[in-house]
Scaffold this motif. Structure first.
Motif, PDB file in Angstrom:
ATOM      1  N   MET A   1       1.133  -1.109  -0.425  1.00 58.41           N
ATOM      2  CA  MET A   1      -0.277   0.425  -0.130  1.00 58.41           C
ATOM      3  C   MET A   1       0.623   1.206   0.023  1.00 58.41           C
ATOM      4  SD  MET A   1      -3.091   0.760   2.478  1.00 58.41           S
ATOM      5  CE  MET A   1      -2.010   0.361   4.146  1.00 58.41           C
ATOM      6  N   PHE A   2       0.393   2.308  -1.261  1.00 58.99           N
ATOM      7  CA  PHE A   2       1.508   3.110  -0.966  1.00 58.99           C
ATOM      8  C   PHE A   2       0.544   5.009  -0.697  1.00 58.99           C
ATOM      9  CE2 PHE A   2       3.424   1.010  -3.751  1.00 58.99           C
ATOM     10  CZ  PHE A   2       5.134   1.072  -3.323  1.00 58.99           C
ATOM     11  N   PHE A   3       0.848   5.660   0.103  1.00 57.86           N
ATOM     12  CA  PHE A   3       0.415   7.161   0.554  1.00 57.86           C
ATOM     13  C   PHE A   3       1.001   7.777  -0.786  1.00 57.86           C
ATOM     14  CE2 PHE A   3       0.053   4.253   4.072  1.00 57.86           C
ATOM     15  CZ  PHE A   3      -1.370   4.285   4.349  1.00 57.86           C
ATOM     16  N   LEU A  60      13.044  -1.121  -1.138  1.00 58.18           N
ATOM     17  CA  LEU A  60      11.397  -0.619  -0.979  1.00 58.18           C
ATOM     18  C   LEU A  60      11.534   0.920  -0.824  1.00 58.18           C
ATOM     19  CD1 LEU A  60       9.321  -3.040  -0.429  1.00 58.18           C
ATOM     20  CD2 LEU A  60       8.924  -2.429  -2.440  1.00 58.18           C
ATOM     21  N   ASP A  61      12.874   1.149   0.298  1.00 56.25           N
ATOM     22  CA  ASP A  61      12.373   2.764   0.660  1.00 56.25           C
ATOM     23  C   ASP A  61      13.046   3.594  -0.111  1.00 56.25           C
ATOM     24  OD1 ASP A  61      11.937   3.079   3.247  1.00 56.25           O
ATOM     25  OD2 ASP A  61      13.877   2.042   4.471  1.00 56.25           O
ATOM     26  N   ILE A  62      13.624   3.645  -1.310  1.00 57.71           N
ATOM     27  CA  ILE A  62      14.736   4.214  -1.746  1.00 57.71           C
ATOM     28  C   ILE A  62      13.606   4.409  -3.350  1.00 57.71           C
ATOM     29  CG2 ILE A  62      15.994   2.328  -2.857  1.00 57.71           C
ATOM     30  CD1 ILE A  62      18.406   4.463  -3.224  1.00 57.71           C
ATOM     31  N   GLY A  63      13.141   3.215  -3.682  1.00 60.92           N
ATOM     32  CA  GLY A  63      12.380   3.087  -4.440  1.00 60.92           C
ATOM     33  C   GLY A  63      11.176   4.131  -4.472  1.00 60.92           C
ATOM     34  N   THR A  64      10.383   3.865  -3.573  1.00 62.31           N
ATOM     35  CA  THR A  64       9.288   4.792  -3.401  1.00 62.31           C
ATOM     36  C   THR A  64      10.061   5.706  -3.697  1.00 62.31           C
ATOM     37  OG1 THR A  64       8.866   3.332  -2.192  1.00 62.31           O
ATOM     38  CG2 THR A  64       7.900   5.495  -1.635  1.00 62.31           C
ATOM     39  N   GLU A  65      11.069   6.636  -3.280  1.00 61.42           N
ATOM     40  CA  GLU A  65      11.628   8.268  -3.205  1.00 61.42           C
ATOM     41  C   GLU A  65      12.040   8.306  -4.904  1.00 61.42           C
ATOM     42  OE1 GLU A  65      15.813  11.151  -2.226  1.00 61.42           O
ATOM     43  OE2 GLU A  65      15.687   8.576  -1.545  1.00 61.42           O
ATOM     44  N   GLU A  66      12.244   7.592  -5.853  1.00 60.50           N
ATOM     45  CA  GLU A  66      12.449   7.860  -6.367  1.00 60.50           C
ATOM     46  C   GLU A  66      10.549   7.745  -7.549  1.00 60.50           C
ATOM     47  OE1 GLU A  66      14.862   8.074  -8.073  1.00 60.50           O
ATOM     48  OE2 GLU A  66      16.423   7.220  -7.203  1.00 60.50           O
ATOM     49  N   ILE A  67      10.105   7.275  -6.822  1.00 65.18           N
ATOM     50  CA  ILE A  67       8.666   8.095  -7.364  1.00 65.18           C
ATOM     51  C   ILE A  67       8.098   9.108  -6.956  1.00 65.18           C
ATOM     52  CG2 ILE A  67       6.242   7.532  -7.033  1.00 65.18           C
ATOM     53  CD1 ILE A  67       6.265   4.852  -5.669  1.00 65.18           C
ATOM     54  N   GLY A  68       8.547   9.766  -6.119  1.00 69.76           N
ATOM     55  CA  GLY A  68       8.929  11.413  -6.186  1.00 69.76           C
ATOM     56  C   GLY A  68       9.463  11.690  -6.730  1.00 69.76           C
ATOM     57  N   HIS A  69      10.582  11.495  -7.044  1.00 69.81           N
ATOM     58  CA  HIS A  69      11.944  12.027  -8.210  1.00 69.81           C
ATOM     59  C   HIS A  69      11.045  11.886  -9.314  1.00 69.81           C
ATOM     60  CE1 HIS A  69      15.298  11.596  -5.989  1.00 69.81           C
ATOM     61  NE2 HIS A  69      14.095  11.739  -5.086  1.00 69.81           N
ATOM     62  N   VAL A  70      10.200  11.180 -10.418  1.00 66.90           N
ATOM     63  CA  VAL A  70       9.151  10.928 -11.355  1.00 66.90           C
ATOM     64  C   VAL A  70       8.308  12.384 -10.842  1.00 66.90           C
ATOM     65  CG1 VAL A  70       7.669  10.140 -12.511  1.00 66.90           C
ATOM     66  CG2 VAL A  70       9.957   8.534 -11.880  1.00 66.90           C
TER      67      VAL A  70
END
Length: 283
Positions: A1-3, A60-70
């Motif tokens: 689940m993502f927020f 998953l921490d860094i992958g989720t951060e990369e969503i924000g960079h996108v």
């Protein structure tokens, strides 16, 4: 689940529109080493991770951060295109200098995406899942991650030098800082794995089943011998199994290829081309 929260991780607001630069930024969004690639690479490695849970959590921490960079890049690209609809572009292009700058604009930003970012590189080539690596081997994957961050940082630094817009540079300076951090992170993770399993990936294949001397030799296939001066040509192997051996003039160890001639074309099925017949049977 993502927020998702509405605020960006860092500021992404240019001082002025620049459609040509928006096209350039597409490379670090949807190119081979762009943010979409590292986002998908880290997330899939994390989703598939069977190792110690700390590695899964880190991925998953860094992958989720990369969503924000996108999202940051998409926001920046859209604002670089803001205030530049087709009629204004045509009017501005009457000035030869402005026209030359607009000549580098991606027409798909107007035609396809309505002045928005696209999941493509700077030439409009669609992002491809073949860009990513998720093998299940932590050491191999982490080295791929280090390469991705190195190539990505190289491209962002080059883009930083190609703009004077303070807003764009401010965002890129943050992304450069994060890429530096991520390279340090992967180096630390690689070192930890190497201390556990050694520097060769995969570590599980029995060394006695290899041609052992070939696992030590640096082979010089060129005329000069300058390559003999490198660390890779002498001294202990990094896996601790022996020493590098420099071979100045490698000798062939195999046989000359001799392939059997084609079989006679006989007993073929009527209508079967000769090149599809072997020993009287249709292949």
């Amino acid at each position: 689940m993502f927020f998702h929260i509405k605020e960006l991780q860092f500021k992404a607001k240019p001082e002025r529109p620049d459609p040509a630069y928006a096209r350039k930024l597409q490379e670090v969004l949807g190119g081979q080493f762009g943010e979409m690639s590292v986002m998908m690479q880290y997330l899939f490695q994390g989703f598939n991770c069977r190792a110690d849970r700390k590695y899964r959590d880190m991925l998953l921490d860094i992958g989720t951060e990369e969503i924000g960079h996108v999202e940051m890049l998409c926001t920046m690209i859209a604002q670089l295109l803001d205030g530049a609809p087709a009629d204004q572009l045509e009017e501005a292009a009457k000035d030869p200098l402005i026209g030359a700058a607009l000549g580098g604009m991606n027409p798909q930003h107007v035609i396809v995406s309505g002045l928005g970012a696209t999941p493509t590189d700077s030439n409009g080539f669609p992002w491809n899942s073949r860009y990513i690596v998720s093998s299940g081997n932590l050491l191999a994957d982490f080295r791929a991650n280090l390469n991705a961050e190195s190539q990505g940082l190289l491209q962002v630094v080059r883009l930083y030098e190609q703009t004077t817009d303070p807003g764009v540079r401010e965002m890129l300076s943050f992304m450069i800082a994060r890429d530096i951090m991520h390279q340090n992170q992967w180096l630390a993770a690689i070192e930890e794995i190497e201390q556990l399993d050694g520097p060769i990936a995969p570590a599980s294949f029995p060394r006695e089943l290899t041609v052992e001397e070939a696992s030590r030799q640096f082979l010089n296939f060129s005329e000069g011998e300058e390559s003999s001066m490198g660390r890779w040509a002498s001294g202990p192997l990094y896996d601790g199994t022996g020493n590098f051996e420099y071979v100045a003039k490698p000798q062939a160890m195999g046989q000359q290829p001799e392939l059997a001639p084609p079989a006679p074309h006989q007993h073929s099925t009527p209508g079967t081309p000769p090149y599809l017949v072997n020993k009287g049977k249709s292949l």
